[in-house]
Design a protein around this motif. Sequence first.
Motif, short mmCIF file in Angstrom:
data_model
loop_
_atom_site.label_atom_id
_atom_site.label_comp_id
_atom_site.label_asym_id
_atom_site.label_seq_id
_atom_site.Cartn_x
_atom_site.Cartn_y
_atom_site.Cartn_z
N GLY A 195 0.78 -1.23 0.00
CA GLY A 195 0.00 0.00 0.00
C GLY A 195 0.81 1.28 0.00
O GLY A 195 0.32 2.32 0.44
N GLN A 203 1.52 3.90 -1.89
CA GLN A 203 1.10 4.54 -3.13
C GLN A 203 2.09 5.61 -3.60
O GLN A 203 2.36 5.71 -4.80
CB GLN A 203 -0.29 5.13 -2.97
N ASP A 259 -1.72 -6.40 -11.85
CA ASP A 259 -2.65 -7.36 -11.25
C ASP A 259 -2.76 -7.12 -9.74
O ASP A 259 -3.87 -7.13 -9.19
CB ASP A 259 -2.16 -8.80 -11.46
N HIS A 280 -4.86 -4.06 -8.90
CA HIS A 280 -6.31 -4.31 -9.01
C HIS A 280 -6.81 -5.12 -7.83
O HIS A 280 -7.87 -4.81 -7.29
CB HIS A 280 -6.63 -4.99 -10.35
N ARG A 281 -6.07 -6.11 -7.40
CA ARG A 281 -6.45 -6.92 -6.23
C ARG A 281 -6.54 -6.09 -4.97
O ARG A 281 -7.35 -6.37 -4.09
CB ARG A 281 -5.41 -8.02 -5.99
N GLN A 282 -5.66 -5.09 -4.86
CA GLN A 282 -5.60 -4.25 -3.65
C GLN A 282 -6.56 -3.06 -3.73
O GLN A 282 -6.57 -2.24 -2.82
CB GLN A 282 -4.18 -3.70 -3.47
N GLY A 283 -7.31 -2.97 -4.82
CA GLY A 283 -8.19 -1.82 -4.99
C GLY A 283 -7.45 -0.55 -5.35
O GLY A 283 -7.93 0.55 -5.12
N LEU A 284 -6.26 -0.71 -5.93
CA LEU A 284 -5.44 0.44 -6.30
C LEU A 284 -5.30 0.55 -7.82
O LEU A 284 -4.34 1.13 -8.32
CB LEU A 284 -4.04 0.32 -5.68
N GLY A 285 -6.25 0.00 -8.54
CA GLY A 285 -6.19 0.02 -10.00
C GLY A 285 -6.02 1.40 -10.57
O GLY A 285 -5.37 1.60 -11.59
N SER A 286 -6.61 2.41 -9.91
CA SER A 286 -6.52 3.79 -10.41
C SER A 286 -5.07 4.27 -10.41
O SER A 286 -4.71 5.16 -11.18
CB SER A 286 -7.39 4.72 -9.58
#
Length: 167
Positions: A123, A125, A150, A153-159
């Motif tokens: 995490g 970022q 990948d 996206h799994r961590q909800g950080l796709g943006s």
Amino acid sequence: MTQPEMSFTPEQITVLFIDAARNGENDLVKQFLEAGMPADCADSRGYTPLIVATYNDQLDTACLLLDSGADPNGTDAKGATALSGVAFKGYEAIARMLLDRGAEIDRANHAGRTPLMFAIMFGRQGMARLLLDRGADPDLRDAEGLSARDLAHRQGLGSLLAETPAP
């Protein structure tokens, strides 16, 4: 009464040197280096003074070690570099310094994980953005076939990777 002579094994001396780097004891680190300790010596886990100093947020010590010939791409027994450790910890100033001093941005460990993957997995970022801005490849795959993209996206950080086009 005379003092008993103290004798240390080479392994013990290496541990003392690495501990000095861990703690940012630059005067002691300099003394070890001046006494002939290799800047890239390693303990039983493959940890070098540079890996330990950077992992413990010792920027000045890391610079001293690099100035003394430490390899910015040296690895521990698991194939991790100093940059991998600081990516995990989120130490952006040290990451910038390592990159400026020649650290390979996409150098993977033995499991195929890159510094960018570690930043995303934990995490970090700001660190992930820094690595992406410096050219990290979000599409390299680890031994499990996963990319940083990948993992994001799994961590909800796709943006985080939205601005970085997929191949």
